[in-house]
Design an enzyme around this catalytic site. Structure first.
Site, PDB file in Angstrom:
ATOM      1  N   ASP A 363     -26.089 -14.104  19.013  1.00  0.00           N
ATOM      2  CA  ASP A 363     -24.970 -14.296  18.102  1.00  0.00           C
ATOM      3  C   ASP A 363     -25.194 -15.638  17.395  1.00  0.00           C
ATOM      4  O   ASP A 363     -26.023 -16.444  17.827  1.00  0.00           O
ATOM      5  CB  ASP A 363     -23.672 -14.301  18.923  1.00  0.00           C
ATOM      6  CG  ASP A 363     -22.453 -14.577  18.069  1.00  0.00           C
ATOM      7  OD1 ASP A 363     -22.364 -14.015  16.969  1.00  0.00           O
ATOM      8  OD2 ASP A 363     -21.597 -15.366  18.506  1.00  0.00           O
ATOM      9  N   ASP A 554     -21.054 -15.424  22.952  1.00  0.00           N
ATOM     10  CA  ASP A 554     -19.976 -16.198  23.576  1.00  0.00           C
ATOM     11  C   ASP A 554     -18.583 -15.626  23.312  1.00  0.00           C
ATOM     12  O   ASP A 554     -17.635 -15.949  24.020  1.00  0.00           O
ATOM     13  CB  ASP A 554     -20.006 -17.653  23.074  1.00  0.00           C
ATOM     14  CG  ASP A 554     -19.583 -17.750  21.621  1.00  0.00           C
ATOM     15  OD1 ASP A 554     -18.692 -18.556  21.318  1.00  0.00           O
ATOM     16  OD2 ASP A 554     -20.127 -17.005  20.780  1.00  0.00           O
ATOM     17  N   ASP A 558     -18.507 -10.050  21.597  1.00  0.00           N
ATOM     18  CA  ASP A 558     -19.889  -9.920  22.055  1.00  0.00           C
ATOM     19  C   ASP A 558     -19.995  -9.172  23.380  1.00  0.00           C
ATOM     20  O   ASP A 558     -21.089  -8.767  23.778  1.00  0.00           O
ATOM     21  CB  ASP A 558     -20.535 -11.307  22.226  1.00  0.00           C
ATOM     22  CG  ASP A 558     -20.712 -12.030  20.892  1.00  0.00           C
ATOM     23  OD1 ASP A 558     -20.967 -11.332  19.891  1.00  0.00           O
ATOM     24  OD2 ASP A 558     -20.586 -13.258  20.859  1.00  0.00           O
TER      25      ASP A 558
END
Length: 660
Positions: A363, A554, A558
């Site tokens: 990410d 995080d 996700d």
């Protein structure tokens, strides 16, 4: 508090359930089934092993008398001396062998050692029979000590929660157990004290040592309103913290629970060795019988006593304990080394998984960037700029996203008389709600597309992250937000490339921002404008290509991708609880470079484990051949067995002292 028991039966490789520290297993009235309390991490004193030490002394004295002074004793005298020593050293082993035999379990190390040593006595090799039992018991002692130390060192890394805390109640400071503190109560932390509970800082500023949580000793400066976590140490001044999570729900408590549970999740290598031991031991018994009986049909001068002795040597050297103990110990060491580096593996199986990873998918926000945003510009469209910022801050005040926090912080104290109602999240798009009776939308451009609101398409060319705002169905303007790259992000990508690992970035941010970050860091492939389901699609596509994936994220959005990847990695500092709980590996200090460290620790652990397998099997095969051929004696067999076990254990233990 749960602690995983060590594999209790080296040869049978039985799988034990967890025990509770306060409640012993039903079999504990006799000790565990292997005669050792592997769940305990308390070190035992030398004096507690006086029977074994006495037996060892007898063996040494008799050897000195026989080989040093050439003093020999009659068989009767030897029996009188050696039988008590044998029972002192082998009582537990004989007892366990008998109990297992009563359950028709004959293929285990205890029965194996009992048969071998009783057989040695039967053919008059008294000193060797006692020596086999003594050195076997010494090997077990060292194994138990090594396993207990490994578990204790892992537990000690994180079991640092204070057992008392000062809480302010009715204007008075009272000391209570942290479990008795309620959410929103205020606790006081003196300089040098550990924070007992998660919360937010009420004092204007404070400095904390976060090494217990992150592995980094660098002081962390906190300002009023910022998050403080249990396990941090207050460095310089009296601080007050408002509690935001109960004792059992603190990140430190969850991390400790993860580490304890990790020792119970076995790797594929451990599972293979356990299955191998179950097949290997019966085969060894059969081969030992063949070594004794088969030569009768082929050897002209067959002497039963000589071939029985060779069979006994075969039994002694064949014990697979070195394998079944040193391998879990190697994985304990890997988990401990990772914990020292601020990385939590939730099971030894994930150490193996990390050795296979060839693609790391990440990410952007909070993973490669700091997730600490600052407002750069407020651009209005036929709307008052201050009013636009006020409305944006009002609706974003109901979100915990770092971008929302940045807008609220930038707006300052403007929300006192604002009426905020019916705020809801539109997944992957932004927020919708009523502010002072007006419908307000705040999010990415796709949010306005979803509600069919016309806006200036030129905003897609902005290089920074933008929050687009619509009021009462009309496009009102946008706010640009800038995020900083993490200091070690570029280093992490370079290190991954050095390991020949491909890097991919997936982000919900617009493609121009994603491309900019990817170019700065040198990421191989970058995809923007992704909803949570789009991230899942991208990961599934990579898996269909045969990639072994680690996904690092995080945010709450996700969590599905973290669960889907071969190895899900969560950033534990800024990460959401959902992602941390879903992840297989947690990086406590949010540093991307720790991804590389995790891979290196996995590879190092696997290397040590296979060194132990090769050492144990290699030596055993050589001595088995020599024993069957009449070259190796019981002395060589027991020394080789115990020596290999000790070397394998020392090799496994050294993992925790290594640097990566």
């Amino acid at each position: 508090m749960k602690v995983a028991n060590r594999h209790s039966d080296c040869c049978a490789a039985e799988k034990h359930t967890h025990t509770n520290d306060n409640h012993k297993h039903a079999s504990d009235e006799h000790g565990d089934d292997d005669g050792h309390d592997h769940g305990s991490t308390e070190p035992q004193s030398w004096l507690s092993h006086w029977p074994l030490l006495t037996a060892l002394t007898v063996v040494i004295v008799m050897m000195v008398l026989e080989y040093g002074f050439h003093i020999t004793f009659s068989n009767l005298i030897q029996l009188i001396i050696f039988i008590p020593a044998y029972l002192l050293a082998g009582y537990n082993v004989l007892d366990l062998a008998f109990r297992k035999a009563m359950r028709l379990d004959f293929f285990n190390e205890f029965f194996l050692m009992s048969v071998a040593t009783v057989g040695a006595f039967a053919i008059g090799s008294y000193s060797e029979g006692v020596a086999v039992m003594v050195f076997y018991a010494i090997g077990e002692w060292f194994q138990d000590t090594a396993v207990s130390n490994a578990k204790r060192s892992i537990k000690a890394l994180l079991d640092i929660r204070p057992d008392a805390v000062d809480v302010i109640r009715d204007g008075k400071i009272i000391t209570v157990n942290p479990a008795e503190v309620n959410i929103d109560e205020v606790i006081q932390i003196k300089p040098g004290e550990k924070v007992a509970l998660d919360g937010v800082l009420l004092s204007e500023k404070a400095t904390f040592n976060t090494a217990a949580l992150t592995g980094e000793s660098k002081p962390d400066n906190k300002n009023k309103g910022e998050q403080v976590l249990a396990g941090m140490i207050n460095l310089n001044q009296l601080s007050e913290i408002q509690v935001k999570a109960s004792f059992k729900d603190s990140k430190l408590s969850k991390i400790l629970e993860m580490v304890q549970d990790a020792t119970a999740r076995k790797s594929q290598t451990q599972l293979f060795i356990s299955r191998f031991a179950k097949v290997y031991t019966p085969i060894v018994f059969l081969l030992a019988v063949l070594v004794v009986g088969l030569p009768y049909f082929f050897v002209a001068d067959y002497v039963f006593r000589d071939w029985l002795y060779r069979g006994l040597v075969f039994l002694v050297i064949s014990c697979p304990c070195a394998l079944v103990v040193s391998i879990p110990l190697g994985y304990f060491g890997g988990i401990g080394l990772a914990s020292k580096n601020g990385i939590l593996f939730k099971g030894s199986n994930f150490l193996d998984v990390m050795t296979q990873v060839d693609t790391v998918v990440m990410d952007k926000t909070g993973t490669l960037t700091k997730g600490v945003f600052d407002v750069q510009r407020v651009v209005s469209n036929n709307f008052d700029e201050k009013e636009l910022l006020k409305l944006a801050a009002a609706i974003e005040s109901k979100s915990t996203h770092p971008i929302a926090t940045a807008i609220v912080k930038h707006a300052g104290d403007v929300l006192q008389d604002v009426k905020i109602e019916q705020v809801e999240e539109v997944a992957g798009h932004g927020l919708k709600g009523l502010i002072n009776g007006k419908e307000v939308l705040a999010g990415n451009a796709r949010l306005l597309d979803k509600f069919q609101i016309t806006y200036d398409k030129a905003i897609s060319e902005e290089a920074d992250t933008i929050v687009v705002i619509a009021v009462a169905g009309q496009y009102a303007g946008y706010i640009t937000i800038a995020d900083e790259l993490k200091e070690d992000a570029k280093q992490a990508i370079s290190a991954l490339h050095a390991l020949k690992i491909q890097t991919v970035m997936l982000s919900g941010d617009k493609q121009t921002v994603v491309d900019k970050v990817a170019k700065l860091l040198g990421i191989d492939h970058a995809f923007g404008n992704l909803l949570p389901e789009n991230k899942v699609e991208q990961v599934e596509a990579l898996k269909q290509q045969g990639k072994h994936l680690a996904f690092v994220g995080d945010g709450v959005n996700d969590a599905p991708v973290v669960a889907l990847a071969d190895a899900g990695i969560a950033m534990g500092g800024l990460g959401s609880d959902a992602t941390i709980e879903t992840a297989d590996i947690v990086i406590q200090n949010d540093q991307p470079s720790k991804i590389v460290t995790a891979i290196k620790i996995g590879r190092l652990t696997k290397k040590i484990v296979w060194q132990n397998i090769a050492l144990a099997m290699g030596v055993k095969v050589i001595v088995l051949i020599l024993g069957a051929g009449g070259v190796a004696t019981l002395w060589e067999a027991v020394i080789a067995d115990v020596g290999v076990a000790l070397l394998a254990i020392l090799n496994a233990v050294r993992i925790q002292q290594m640097k990566v």
